[in-house]
Motif scaffolding. Structure first.
Motif, PDB file in Angstrom:
ATOM      1  N   THR A  80       0.833  -1.211   0.000  1.00 39.37           N
ATOM      2  CA  THR A  80       0.000   0.000   0.000  1.00 39.37           C
ATOM      3  C   THR A  80       0.866   1.259   0.000  1.00 39.37           C
ATOM      4  O   THR A  80       0.513   2.258  -0.600  1.00 39.37           O
ATOM      5  N   LYS A  81       1.989   1.195   0.689  1.00 37.44           N
ATOM      6  CA  LYS A  81       2.887   2.350   0.740  1.00 37.44           C
ATOM      7  C   LYS A  81       3.332   2.764  -0.659  1.00 37.44           C
ATOM      8  O   LYS A  81       3.446   3.943  -0.959  1.00 37.44           O
ATOM      9  N   THR A  82       3.571   1.757  -1.483  1.00 41.07           N
ATOM     10  CA  THR A  82       4.062   2.026  -2.825  1.00 41.07           C
ATOM     11  C   THR A  82       3.178   3.006  -3.576  1.00 41.07           C
ATOM     12  O   THR A  82       3.654   3.859  -4.311  1.00 41.07           O
ATOM     13  N   PHE A  83       1.886   2.877  -3.363  1.00 33.57           N
ATOM     14  CA  PHE A  83       0.959   3.720  -4.097  1.00 33.57           C
ATOM     15  C   PHE A  83       1.161   5.193  -3.773  1.00 33.57           C
ATOM     16  O   PHE A  83       0.979   6.053  -4.602  1.00 33.57           O
ATOM     17  N   PHE A  84       1.527   5.447  -2.522  1.00 32.87           N
ATOM     18  CA  PHE A  84       1.680   6.843  -2.146  1.00 32.87           C
ATOM     19  C   PHE A  84       3.087   7.368  -2.414  1.00 32.87           C
ATOM     20  O   PHE A  84       3.260   8.462  -2.912  1.00 32.87           O
ATOM     21  N   THR A  85       4.083   6.550  -2.087  1.00 29.99           N
ATOM     22  CA  THR A  85       5.468   7.013  -2.223  1.00 29.99           C
ATOM     23  C   THR A  85       6.028   6.730  -3.616  1.00 29.99           C
ATOM     24  O   THR A  85       7.006   7.344  -4.028  1.00 29.99           O
TER      25      THR A  85
ATOM     26  N   TYR B 101      -5.487  -0.194 -16.000  1.00 31.62           N
ATOM     27  CA  TYR B 101      -6.012   0.873 -15.156  1.00 31.62           C
ATOM     28  C   TYR B 101      -5.104   2.098 -15.172  1.00 31.62           C
ATOM     29  O   TYR B 101      -5.557   3.205 -15.431  1.00 31.62           O
ATOM     30  N   SER B 105      -5.820   5.627 -16.953  1.00 29.27           N
ATOM     31  CA  SER B 105      -6.010   6.815 -16.131  1.00 29.27           C
ATOM     32  C   SER B 105      -5.167   7.960 -16.683  1.00 29.27           C
ATOM     33  O   SER B 105      -5.588   9.110 -16.685  1.00 29.27           O
TER      34      SER B 105
ATOM     35  N   LEU C  89      -6.043   3.867  -2.903  1.00 27.96           N
ATOM     36  CA  LEU C  89      -4.666   3.557  -3.290  1.00 27.96           C
ATOM     37  C   LEU C  89      -4.372   4.100  -4.682  1.00 27.96           C
ATOM     38  O   LEU C  89      -3.322   4.684  -4.941  1.00 27.96           O
ATOM     39  N   GLN C  90      -5.326   3.888  -5.566  1.00 28.11           N
ATOM     40  CA  GLN C  90      -5.149   4.399  -6.918  1.00 28.11           C
ATOM     41  C   GLN C  90      -5.010   5.912  -6.924  1.00 28.11           C
ATOM     42  O   GLN C  90      -4.184   6.479  -7.629  1.00 28.11           O
ATOM     43  N   ALA C  92      -3.976   7.759  -4.533  1.00 32.48           N
ATOM     44  CA  ALA C  92      -2.691   8.130  -3.958  1.00 32.48           C
ATOM     45  C   ALA C  92      -1.626   8.079  -5.052  1.00 32.48           C
ATOM     46  O   ALA C  92      -0.764   8.947  -5.155  1.00 32.48           O
ATOM     47  N   GLN C  93      -1.726   7.047  -5.876  1.00 33.61           N
ATOM     48  CA  GLN C  93      -0.735   6.851  -6.927  1.00 33.61           C
ATOM     49  C   GLN C  93      -0.825   7.946  -7.984  1.00 33.61           C
ATOM     50  O   GLN C  93       0.193   8.466  -8.430  1.00 33.61           O
ATOM     51  N   SER C  94      -2.036   8.304  -8.362  1.00 38.79           N
ATOM     52  CA  SER C  94      -2.169   9.300  -9.427  1.00 38.79           C
ATOM     53  C   SER C  94      -2.325  10.715  -8.882  1.00 38.79           C
ATOM     54  O   SER C  94      -2.645  11.633  -9.613  1.00 38.79           O
ATOM     55  N   LYS C  95      -2.080  10.859  -7.553  1.00 37.12           N
ATOM     56  CA  LYS C  95      -2.136  12.182  -6.909  1.00 37.12           C
ATOM     57  C   LYS C  95      -3.481  12.880  -7.153  1.00 37.12           C
ATOM     58  O   LYS C  95      -3.533  14.050  -7.492  1.00 37.12           O
ATOM     59  N   GLN C 110      -3.687   1.501   8.148  1.00 34.57           N
ATOM     60  CA  GLN C 110      -2.936   1.147   6.945  1.00 34.57           C
ATOM     61  C   GLN C 110      -2.723   2.343   6.028  1.00 34.57           C
ATOM     62  O   GLN C 110      -1.642   2.536   5.476  1.00 34.57           O
ATOM     63  N   ALA C 113      -0.318   4.751   7.616  1.00 30.59           N
ATOM     64  CA  ALA C 113       1.042   4.231   7.538  1.00 30.59           C
ATOM     65  C   ALA C 113       1.671   4.505   6.176  1.00 30.59           C
ATOM     66  O   ALA C 113       2.885   4.637   6.063  1.00 30.59           O
ATOM     67  N   SER C 114       0.849   4.584   5.152  1.00 36.68           N
ATOM     68  CA  SER C 114       1.413   4.816   3.823  1.00 36.68           C
ATOM     69  C   SER C 114       1.772   6.282   3.606  1.00 36.68           C
ATOM     70  O   SER C 114       2.344   6.640   2.588  1.00 36.68           O
ATOM     71  N   GLY C 115       1.422   7.120   4.579  1.00 38.68           N
ATOM     72  CA  GLY C 115       1.807   8.520   4.475  1.00 38.68           C
ATOM     73  C   GLY C 115       0.814   9.380   3.714  1.00 38.68           C
ATOM     74  O   GLY C 115       1.095  10.529   3.386  1.00 38.68           O
ATOM     75  N   ALA C 116      -0.365   8.835   3.464  1.00 32.99           N
ATOM     76  CA  ALA C 116      -1.308   9.546   2.611  1.00 32.99           C
ATOM     77  C   ALA C 116      -2.206  10.522   3.368  1.00 32.99           C
ATOM     78  O   ALA C 116      -2.947  11.280   2.760  1.00 32.99           O
ATOM     79  N   GLU C 309      -3.294  14.048   2.396  1.00 33.01           N
ATOM     80  CA  GLU C 309      -2.193  14.942   2.041  1.00 33.01           C
ATOM     81  C   GLU C 309      -2.286  15.289   0.565  1.00 33.01           C
ATOM     82  O   GLU C 309      -1.755  14.592  -0.283  1.00 33.01           O
TER      83      GLU C 309
END
Lengths: 333, 250, 411
Positions: A80-85, B101, B105, C89-90, C92-95, C110, C113-116, C309
């Motif tokens: 899950t961290k990967t998605f954010f960082t 996906y 996107s 999660l998605q 977070a990835q695509s901001k 969770q 913990a990912s910092g989001a 964030e």
């Protein structure tokens, strides 16, 4: 339903293959292609290749790229961290050693083997029986054959829901039917006992797979010339003997194909298991496919999930290679 | 074989969920489920139809020339292309969906009909290539040659001679491509979130959460969503059989 | 997990397949980087999983009122429950994170913990007056990341008529529960229905038994945990609970109860509307305790509100205002009333329980509700998986409770 598509694709290839091997290998047209030096020839070549370009581009984009991505993911710590960082450090073979050494893996592998073998055997035997039955002409033959394909076409979600009711321990149609029989006692817990759940799931998968098997085998049977049977009958080969000495040997190429395809297709089965038992009870219907899905989407360990997915693809490839070897002649024109 | 399908129709005509024993026959059939299903899912059925037809067109446009090239031209690595096509079929759908996906996107193809058409064709394209290749292998090259002699280019010969001769192959491939796209659930779930673009398979899935204890609209939707398949099968019986056996039936 | 949305296992599973990829196209560029229109007021995106009524309308009303107070425009996005985390999660990835995000409380750790998520202390959000368990659930690594306005839990529902006909009082202890369930099992009907499914939902249903007996998620291989599991196994073995329960979601359990197939069930207040519709006459009591007079420790359900964030401090400050507003005393009361849940501030909960007999059973639980992530933080999902695995192994897998717990604990 991509799985169905897969099966269809391979099947059609094999149908052609079977036909060609029987014809002694249909040779394609040979346009005198000995020396391609003249510019006109080169131009023609390019024109010919242009026919392939759209398909190649599509296949690379929609299959090549995902596969590469998944192979990479299998070597990364992807959570899950990967998605954010955006960080997914490479961890070598850690994901593989983690999943291969987990206690669930052995169980999942065994279930995968049982599920695949059971499904294939059932689908094939019943499919062949039905195909042979349809060779005779009788009224409604066509309509019935169309209806036979239905289980393959109804949305799986609906099929799974219906089967869950039919198999329900207390109120399901199956147990009500069995309960009405004098020699059955008790209500078998089809989906909720560890001993029966895998059998039930295999049963439903067989139901889903019969149409496909029956239709391809029927096509193969149609190819066998009637004269052979007439000649056989003169030699006293009828019924079972005719099947053994005429039908079976001639059907062999199609049979090989159906079996190998069936395996590749069954290895990937996910939704029907999730729909019926969600891998339970107590992991008794967990296969590599469902295990991979849970690891990725329930535990959010995408690296390990990808590793499991890759194991599955490797298993399929093994069968694909067998399949291609068996059909080498047909494809190698 | 057909009992589960009968059961589906049976439940769709009754009210009440799976918690009680469903009667064997719909003694007092009610069409409420169908009315509700039609009202709620009509729009989704249209979406499915548009996406499926789009997928047919796209798959055939991509696959037909390729199939022809693989069948008729002497390309040394044709075998490998065919291998590749077969191997694509070993890949679990999820793997493809995952990758699509993030790509979609970036491209703004999420929640769009074109996006779904592109994704759903992953089932149709390889299938169509192989079916049509099998058919086109049996077209006598002399016919194409004759057209070429009359001065037609490769493309013109293909369009005016090969395609009309391959009508059956096109129909078979198109039919199956349609059914694959129609039955797709994975891509529908992965690549859409809004109600504007929602294929009927996903509509069915959303229903389950809403009508937990009354399954008749759910099953009615299932029956409705199976109808196109049934109609196609009955109408195109001959092509279906031929399609599955990949031209093995002459 | 008062997961209000409860899909059939089948579907939940099927869908989840797609989760991580369920898309996040925030239509119409609602989350344009601090787009300030000519009016000068920013537009915030609020994301939750209340995608069906009656809840949906109630929540939207509160958002709109809060947005007005804060002087901002809002876009509301509802994601089906099972897809929410995947979608986050998605995003977070695509901001493209929303400005205000609702999370099911055990998921907060969770995601934090990912910092989001943003630390709410910088927006002077206060936790005075909240029940301890509530604050704990929304705290990760000593920092507060969420605020939860209402909560729920599970309790024992019973069919008044069935129990009265049998002359049985609602059970208060484990022994009474066993006896009552057995006595009420007859004529093809079961005494008790619960969800022993192999998902977090099954774990959630087992927790009141597990915790009340002294079980601990840090190490489930203990005699206390075995005692709780033994109780369930005994009731299954006696036939007081249908074996199908290992495949039931809480929605299925509710269906069984409504259909009269079970005299009692373990479920939550989110079933009130559906029960009212069915016209069944039911009562609610706390989950029985191991011994008379002992407390029942129930798991804390409900959703918490966070500020992701997004990198835009001004918008985050506005978002924090909205989170505070959703949690105001008045809104806690309003939301609790409309959703059959309980306010999270102990004083309000008490006052509320006194005026709403239907939810009193739940209101009384609030001060002692225990957060699932209270001990293990973001490691909770792992423990939850172990618990339901052991549960199923003992119920249908043929293992003794001790053996099942030991095997699950050792992975």
């Amino acid at each position: 339903m991509s799985t169905r598509a897969d099966a269809g694709t391979l099947a059609s290839a094999s149908g052609a293959a079977a036909r060609q091997s029987r014809d002694g290998g249909a040779t394609p047209p040979s346009r005198d292609g000995r020396s391609g030096r003249s510019s006109a020839r080169t131009k023609a070549r390019i024109a010919e290749l242009a026919f392939l370009v759209p398909a190649l581009v599509y296949l690379v984009l929609f299959f090549g790229y995902p596969v590469v991505k998944n192979v990479l993911m299998g070597f990364q710590e992807y959570t899950t961290k990967t998605f954010f960082t955006g960080e997914a450090p490479f961890v070598g073979l850690d994901n593989y050693s983690a999943v291969l050494s987990s206690s669930l893996f052995d169980k999942a592998l065994l279930n995968t083997v049982l599920f695949t073998a059971g499904s294939i055997l059932g689908q094939f035997v019943l499919g062949l029986a039905i195909a042979v039955f349809f060779r005779r002409s009788f009224p409604l033959n066509n309509v019935l054959r169309a209806l036979l394909l239905l289980p393959w076409l109804v949305p799986l979600i609906a099929s799974a829901a219906v089967w869950r009711w039919i198999l329900d321990t207390d109120y399901g149609a199956l147990n009500r039917f069995l309960g009405a029989l004098p020699f059955v006692d008790g209500n078998p817990a089809w989906l909720t006992s560890t001993s029966l759940a895998l059998i039930a799931v295999i049963g439903v998968n067989i139901w889903l797979g019969i149409p496909f098997n029956a239709t391809i085998l029927y096509g193969g049977l149609q190819e066998i010339p009637e004269e052979l049977y007439e000649a056989g009958a003169l030699d006293g080969a009828t019924g079972w003997r005719a099947f053994r000495h005429i039908t079976w040997p001639l059907l062999r190429p199609v049979v090989t194909v159906v079996l190998v395809l069936g395996v590749v297709y069954t290895l990937k089965v996910l939704d029907i298991i999730l729909g019926l038992t969600n891998g339970g009870p107590a992991n008794s219907t967990q296969t590599i496919a469902t295990y991979s899905y849970f690891t990725s989407f329930k535990e959010f360990d995408f690296g390990q999930g990808a590793a499991l997915g890759n194991v599955l693809v490797l298993l399929s490839l093994l069968f694909a290679v067998i399949y291609l070897r068996l059909n080498r002649k047909a494809v190698d024109e | 074989m057909l009992f589960p399908l009968y059961w589906m129709v049976n439940v769709s005509l009754q009210s009440g969920g799976g918690a009680v024993a469903t009667p064997w026959f719909p003694a007092a059939p009610s069409l409420d489920g169908y009315v509700r299903a039609f009202n709620d899912q009509g729009h989704n059925l249209v979406t499915s139809l548009v996406v499926s037809l789009g997928s047919v067109v796209l798959s055939l446009v991509i696959a037909a020339p390729a199939a022809y090239a693989l069948a008729q031209f002497r390309i040394r690595w044709a075998t490998w292309v065919l291998f590749g096509v077969l191997i694509t079929q070993m890949i679990p759908g999820i793997v493809v969906a995952n990758a699509l996906y993030s790509a979609f996107s970036d491209l703004g193809l999420l929640n769009s009909i074109p996006g779904l058409i592109l994704a759903d064709s992953t089932a149709g394209v390889p299938f169509a290539i192989i079916v049509m290749r099998a058919f086109m292998g049996s077209i006598p090259p002399s016919i194409v040659e004759a057209a070429r002699v009359d001065g037609a280019g490769q493309l013109r010969a293909f369009v005016s001679v090969v395609l009309p001769m391959s009508r059956n192959a096109l129909i078979t491939a198109g039919l199956f491509t349609f059914l694959f796209a129609w039955g797709d659930f994975l891509f529908a779930l992965t690549l859409t979130t809004t109600e504007d673009v929602r294929p009927v398979t996903l509509g069915l899935y959303q229903y389950i959460g809403t009508y937990v204890s009354d399954w008749s609209p759910i099953m009615a939707t299932a029956v409705l969503s199976s109808l196109p398949a049934i109609v196609l099968l009955l109408v195109a019986q001959r092509y279906v059989a031929a399609g599955v056996t990949g031209g093995a039936v002459k | 997990m008062a997961r209000r949305r409860v899909l059939t296992t089948a579907l939940a599973a099927g869908a989840a397949v797609l989760l991580p990829f369920s898309l996040a196209a925030c239509g119409g560029g609602s989350s344009d980087e601090g787009s300030t229109g000519s009016g000068g007021s920013a537009k915030l995106t609020i994301q939750d999983y209340y995608n069906d009524d009656p809840g949906k309308t109630v929540w939207e009303g509160v958002y709109k009122a809060c947005a007005q107070t804060a002087g901002v425009e809002i876009d509301i996005v509802h994601i089906p429950g099972s897809d929410l985390i995947a979608k986050v999660l998605q995003q977070a990835q695509s901001k493209t994170m929303p400005d205000v995000l609702m999370l099911d409380n055990p998921d907060l750790q969770q995601i934090a913990a990912s910092g989001a998520l943003a630390d709410l202390s910088q927006f002077d959000v206060s936790t005075d007056g909240y029940a301890d368990g509530i604050v704990k659930a929304s705290t990760y690594d000593g920092k507060l990341y969420g605020l939860q306005p209402i909560t729920n839990s599970i309790a024992l529902f019973y069919n008044k008529k069935t129990l009265a006909d049998a002359g049985i009082q609602p059970p208060q202890t484990w022994d009474e529960l066993k006896t009552a369930s057995a006595a009420l099992t007859k004529d093809g009907k079961y005494g008790l229905a619960l969800s022993a499914i192999n998902t977090y939902e099954g774990t959630w249903q087992f927790l009141p038994f597990f915790w009340s007996a002294g079980g601990d998620e840090k190490d489930i291989n203990t005699p206390e945990a075995a005692k709780a599991l033994q109780l369930w196994v005994d009731m299954f073995k006696a036939g007081s609970i249908s074996q199908s329960a290992v495949n039931w979601t809480q929605a299925d359990v509710n269906d069984q109860f409504k259909a009269g197939n079970a005299a009692m069930m373990v479920n939550g207040p989110w079933q009130f509307p559906s029960l009212a519709e069915s016209g069944i006459d039911y009562g609610v009591v706390p989950i029985p305790a191991p011994q008379a007079g002992e407390p029942t420790v129930s798991p804390l359900g409900g959703e918490t509100w966070t500020v992701p964030e997004t990198g835009n401090k001004d918008k985050q400050a506005k978002a924090a205002e909205i989170v505070k507003c959703i949690n105001s005393d008045d809104n806690q009361k309003l939301l609790a009333e409309k959703n059959n849940t309980v306010p999270t501030k102990t004083a309000i909960a008490e006052e509320y329980g006194a005026t709403n007999p239907a939810v009193k059973g739940f209101a009384d639980l609030v001060p002692d509700l225990r957060a699932r992530t209270g001990e293990l933080g973001d490691k909770w999902p792992d423990a939850a998986t172990k618990i339901y695995t052991a549960m199923q192994e003992a119920i249908v897998g043929g293992k003794t409770p001790e053996q099942a717990l030991a095997d699950a604990q050792n992975g």
